[in-house]
Design an enzyme around this catalytic site. Structure first.
Site, mmCIF file in Angstrom:
data_model
loop_
_atom_site.group_PDB
_atom_site.id
_atom_site.type_symbol
_atom_site.label_atom_id
_atom_site.label_comp_id
_atom_site.label_asym_id
_atom_site.label_seq_id
_atom_site.Cartn_x
_atom_site.Cartn_y
_atom_site.Cartn_z
ATOM 1 N N HIS A 194 20.803 25.406 80.944
ATOM 2 C CA HIS A 194 20.589 26.115 81.906
ATOM 3 C C HIS A 194 20.152 25.241 83.385
ATOM 4 O O HIS A 194 20.473 25.685 84.654
ATOM 5 C CB HIS A 194 19.603 27.353 81.942
ATOM 6 C CG HIS A 194 20.262 28.497 81.198
ATOM 7 N ND1 HIS A 194 20.088 28.658 79.936
ATOM 8 C CD2 HIS A 194 20.997 29.589 81.603
ATOM 9 C CE1 HIS A 194 20.835 29.756 79.363
ATOM 10 N NE2 HIS A 194 21.304 30.087 80.567
ATOM 11 N N ARG A 301 22.257 36.288 87.030
ATOM 12 C CA ARG A 301 21.289 36.091 85.826
ATOM 13 C C ARG A 301 19.946 36.629 86.449
ATOM 14 O O ARG A 301 18.988 35.707 86.783
ATOM 15 C CB ARG A 301 21.180 34.724 85.526
ATOM 16 C CG ARG A 301 22.476 34.066 84.935
ATOM 17 C CD ARG A 301 22.282 32.793 84.372
ATOM 18 N NE ARG A 301 23.300 32.108 83.631
ATOM 19 C CZ ARG A 301 24.377 31.405 84.058
ATOM 20 N NH1 ARG A 301 24.960 31.082 85.153
ATOM 21 N NH2 ARG A 301 25.315 30.947 83.185
ATOM 22 N N ARG A 337 23.207 41.190 85.040
ATOM 23 C CA ARG A 337 22.823 41.073 83.396
ATOM 24 C C ARG A 337 21.238 41.127 83.391
ATOM 25 O O ARG A 337 20.410 40.934 84.310
ATOM 26 C CB ARG A 337 22.997 39.454 83.042
ATOM 27 C CG ARG A 337 22.789 39.494 81.670
ATOM 28 C CD ARG A 337 22.972 38.061 81.149
ATOM 29 N NE ARG A 337 22.314 37.144 81.656
ATOM 30 C CZ ARG A 337 22.720 35.578 81.286
ATOM 31 N NH1 ARG A 337 23.569 35.506 80.651
ATOM 32 N NH2 ARG A 337 21.953 34.614 81.775
ATOM 33 N N GLU A 435 28.894 36.653 73.139
ATOM 34 C CA GLU A 435 28.516 35.099 73.050
ATOM 35 C C GLU A 435 28.045 34.871 71.630
ATOM 36 O O GLU A 435 27.526 33.520 71.384
ATOM 37 C CB GLU A 435 27.116 34.655 74.158
ATOM 38 C CG GLU A 435 26.614 36.054 74.646
ATOM 39 C CD GLU A 435 25.629 35.721 75.749
ATOM 40 O OE1 GLU A 435 25.684 34.698 76.475
ATOM 41 O OE2 GLU A 435 24.686 36.487 76.067
ATOM 42 N N ASN A 458 29.186 29.606 76.981
ATOM 43 C CA ASN A 458 28.122 28.511 76.865
ATOM 44 C C ASN A 458 27.298 28.873 75.621
ATOM 45 O O ASN A 458 27.456 27.940 74.906
ATOM 46 C CB ASN A 458 27.081 28.601 77.973
ATOM 47 C CG ASN A 458 27.633 28.688 79.482
ATOM 48 O OD1 ASN A 458 28.756 27.962 79.646
ATOM 49 N ND2 ASN A 458 27.112 29.055 80.197
ATOM 50 N N ASP A 459 27.171 30.171 75.408
ATOM 51 C CA ASP A 459 26.232 30.526 74.001
ATOM 52 C C ASP A 459 27.532 30.616 72.839
ATOM 53 O O ASP A 459 27.205 30.304 71.670
ATOM 54 C CB ASP A 459 25.643 31.587 74.245
ATOM 55 C CG ASP A 459 24.221 31.333 74.728
ATOM 56 O OD1 ASP A 459 23.562 30.388 74.299
ATOM 57 O OD2 ASP A 459 23.862 32.091 75.574
ATOM 58 N N ARG A 469 23.022 23.728 73.019
ATOM 59 C CA ARG A 469 23.661 23.446 74.380
ATOM 60 C C ARG A 469 22.892 22.452 75.209
ATOM 61 O O ARG A 469 23.420 21.803 76.174
ATOM 62 C CB ARG A 469 24.035 24.789 74.906
ATOM 63 C CG ARG A 469 22.943 25.464 75.280
ATOM 64 C CD ARG A 469 23.282 26.941 75.660
ATOM 65 N NE ARG A 469 23.494 26.903 77.045
ATOM 66 C CZ ARG A 469 23.809 28.298 77.561
ATOM 67 N NH1 ARG A 469 23.621 29.272 77.033
ATOM 68 N NH2 ARG A 469 23.817 28.383 79.097
ATOM 69 N N CYS A 506 32.501 34.450 81.864
ATOM 70 C CA CYS A 506 31.438 33.924 82.792
ATOM 71 C C CYS A 506 30.568 32.598 82.364
ATOM 72 O O CYS A 506 29.961 32.458 83.131
ATOM 73 C CB CYS A 506 30.392 35.064 83.136
ATOM 74 S SG CYS A 506 29.524 35.629 81.595
HETATM 75 C C1 PEP Z 1 26.856 32.032 78.652
HETATM 76 O O1 PEP Z 1 26.280 31.908 77.630
HETATM 77 O O2 PEP Z 1 28.034 31.572 78.512
HETATM 78 C C2 PEP Z 1 26.194 32.731 79.771
HETATM 79 C C3 PEP Z 1 27.182 32.951 80.999
HETATM 80 O O3 PEP Z 1 25.200 33.014 79.838
HETATM 81 P P1 PEP Z 1 23.979 31.902 80.024
HETATM 82 O O4 PEP Z 1 24.509 30.721 80.185
HETATM 83 O O5 PEP Z 1 22.933 32.228 80.904
HETATM 84 O O6 PEP Z 1 23.415 31.791 78.502
HETATM 85 MG MG MG Z 2 24.415 33.392 77.416
#
Ligand code: PEP
Ligand code: MG
Length: 574
Positions: A194, A301, A337, A435, A458-459, A469, A506
């Site tokens: 993040h 977010r 979200r 995710e 991402n997750d 990550r 996203c």
């Molecule tokens: C993700 O996990 O891809 C996502 C968009 O949420 P975050 O990056 O805030 O975990």
């Molecule tokens: Mg996420």
């Protein structure tokens, strides 16, 4: 003498500036030698600052809202305990006298000493308490320095400064939205942490995972940061400076050229419309969303509204923030979200320090456990839906029970608003994030029950490949084009199509122009990304012919050899 460090480029652009080393506390502290006759006054000033912070905390303690999570008072109590401990409230006074130094310097010295002691503790939970010590010290420093916030104060122009830190938390980065540095470099971190995501949202070049930048670079040294190549040049010679000034100039020209695309329609060469939405963290980001030409917000977010504060935002505060964004977007979709804290986004006493926080009580799991907190947020979201096209997005769903409980919570929030005669959009759309691999594999069931899906790559990558990550030690394994990841994305897209429900991506994959063609080929028609990436992705959309890419996309989808993927991608993007 010039030397080069290599890390992971997480936010593109070239910056040339003066290094500013972040101490454990991000507050810059000067060192003064005081004369004997000033020492009493200085210790009294220190005592006053401690008393002020104690008062602030005690007042906060009495103002905790009834619906606040049970951990919050405990969290404040812990900070009060740290503040009142003689190691923090007495020892600095001895240092002021023995070293004849100013209170800020003495306090920072003592903090560094305490942090070093904490770092030696084996127990992870206890070791992490050093963060609480730093936070308490920062509060006292703010009072001593008379600063309204906890960012580095400096007389020099921050736009010329490059922040060099061992690590920066997402909370630090969100604070930097108000004070712009030229670049950031850190020893640790991964490209979809993040902290990295926020660096991109600030549109500031950034390199992470440099391992020992914080020890090798000295304050005030000139450094060059190449956020594309992941390179940092320390104390560059004239030839290097000249080369990078030229490259910086070229980068700016490219950037400028892209701006021409802001108002053009995002459609492929064969006429397929692609929706390009933006991700934001705070209401003030709407400005860059507008500048990027995004046609909606695909991910707000909301958790960043909860950071850098000791209390929780009230329903009214949240409502105002959501309403502001909904109204500013003038009817364009605004997907908000629900609170997604935990893992690399800890939140005071609300999140727990467990062995595997990414697999623990985070996101929707935490909201369902903290029903009062969730109810407050849902009421605020629903109220804002009256002022624009608000959609609610649920993070980290892993099974249908969670979804049923979430719908029940939404119904309760709606009923309470109706009882209070407060207007809201009764047809507000509810979407779910895909995710977790389990959710992707049963995307059909989720798609049937939700209005839309949004793939959080991402997750999804983190959980599919078992790669933290935020851990640069395994960053080389974090692969968005791993065949298993592509399969899960494809399954989700097909499930959405079958159920007639829109699916977006996203996660950071959506903002990588090298992946635009592939994602479109897999069937994606809605992207949401950092505003800074939007025009590069649009440029790629405009050069894409879906029909011409079918064969290559199928080949990529069938490939099981991750190593061949790069070659396939190059061919697809030609
Ligand atoms: C993700 O996990 O891809 C996502 C968009 O949420 P975050 O990056 O805030 O975990
Ligand atoms: Mg996420």
């Amino acid at each position: 003498m010039s030397f080069t460090l290599h890390g992971i480029g997480v936010s593109p652009g070239i910056a040339i500036g003066v290094a500013r080393l972040a101490s454990h506390s991000r507050i810059e502290v000067a060192h003064y030698v005081l004369s004997q006759q000033h020492l009493d006054k200085e210790t009294a000033r220190f005592d006053d600052a401690i008393a002020t912070v104690r008062n602030e905390m005690e007042t906060l303690r009495t103002q905790i809202p009834l619906n606040a999570p049970a951990e919050l008072p405990a969290f404040l109590d812990m900070h009060l305990m740290i503040l009142n401990d003689s190691m923090l409230s007495e020892v600095p006074k001895q240092l002021i006298r023995s070293q004849q130094c100013n209170a800020e310097w003495a306090l920072t010295q003592q903090m560094e000493h305490l942090v070093a002691q904490f770092e030696e503790i084996e127990d992870v939970y206890l070791r992490e308490r050093k963060t609480d010590v730093v936070q308490v010290v920062e509060r006292v420093l703010k009072v001593l320095l008379g600063h309204p916030d906890n960012l580095p104060s400096t007389e020099s122009n921050l736009a010329d400064c490059i922040l060099v830190a061992h690590d920066l938390s997402p909370a630090d980065m969100i604070g930097f939205k108000r004070q712009q540095f030229a670049a950031f470099v850190t020893d640790v971190g991964g490209s979809t942490s993040h902290t990295a995501i926020l660096a991109r949202s600030l549109n500031i070049s950034s390199v992470m995972a440099l391992h020992n930048a914080h020890t090798l670079i000295r304050d005030n040294e000139i450094i060059i940061v190449d956020g594309e190549q992941g390179v940092v040049i320390v104390d560059p010679d004239d030839a290097e400076l000249e080369e990078y000034q030229l490259r910086q100039h070229q980068w700016q020209i490219e950037h400028q050229k892209l701006k021409r695309l802001t108002t053009s329609r995002a459609a492929t060469l064969d006429g397929v419309e692609i929706e390009l939405h933006a991700n934001i963290e705070l209401p003030q980001d709407v400005l860059s969303v507008k500048e990027s030409g995004a046609t909606g917000i695909g991910l707000f977010r909301s958790e960043f509204l909860f950071m850098n504060r000791a209390d929780l935002p009230t329903e009214e505060e949240q409502f105002e923030a959501y309403r502001e964004v909904a109204a500013a977007m003038q009817g364009m979709p605004v997907t908000i979200r629900t609170l997604d804290v935990g893992a690399d986004k800890p939140l005071g006493g609300l999140t727990q320090h467990t062995l595997n926080p990414a697999l623990g009580r985070r996101a929707i799991r935490l909201c369902l456990a903290e029903s009062a907190l969730f109810h407050t947020q849902l009421r605020a979201l629903l109220r804002a839906s009256h002022y624009g096209k608000v959609k609610i997005l649920i993070p980290m769903l892993s099974n249908l029970v969670e979804l049923r409980l979430t719908y029940a919570a939404i119904e309760r929030a709606k009923a309470s608003l109706t009882a209070d005669s407060i207007p809201f959009d009764s047809g507000v759309e509810v979407g779910g994030m895909i995710e977790i691999p389990a959710a992707a594999l049963m995307a059909g069931a989720f798609a049937e029950r939700l209005d839309f899906l949004s793939i959080g790559t991402n997750d999804l990558i983190q959980y599919t490949l078992a790669i933290d990550r935020a851990d640069d030690g395994v960053a080389y394994l974090y692969d968005p084009t791993h065949p298993a990841v592509l399969q899960l994305i494809s399954i989700t897209l097909r499930a959405g199509e079958k159920a007639g429900k829109p699916v977006s991506v996203c996660g950071e994959m959506a903002g990588d122009p090298k992946l635009t063609r592939l994602l479109i080929g897999l069937g994606l028609r809605r992207f949401s990304m950092q505003p800074a990436s939007l025009l590069s992705v649009k440029q790629q959309v405009l050069k894409t012919h879906i029909g011409n890419n079918v064969n290559m996309t199928q080949k990529i989808l069938k490939a099981s050899d991750a190593e061949k993927m790069e070659g396939f991608l190059i061919r697809l993007n030609q």
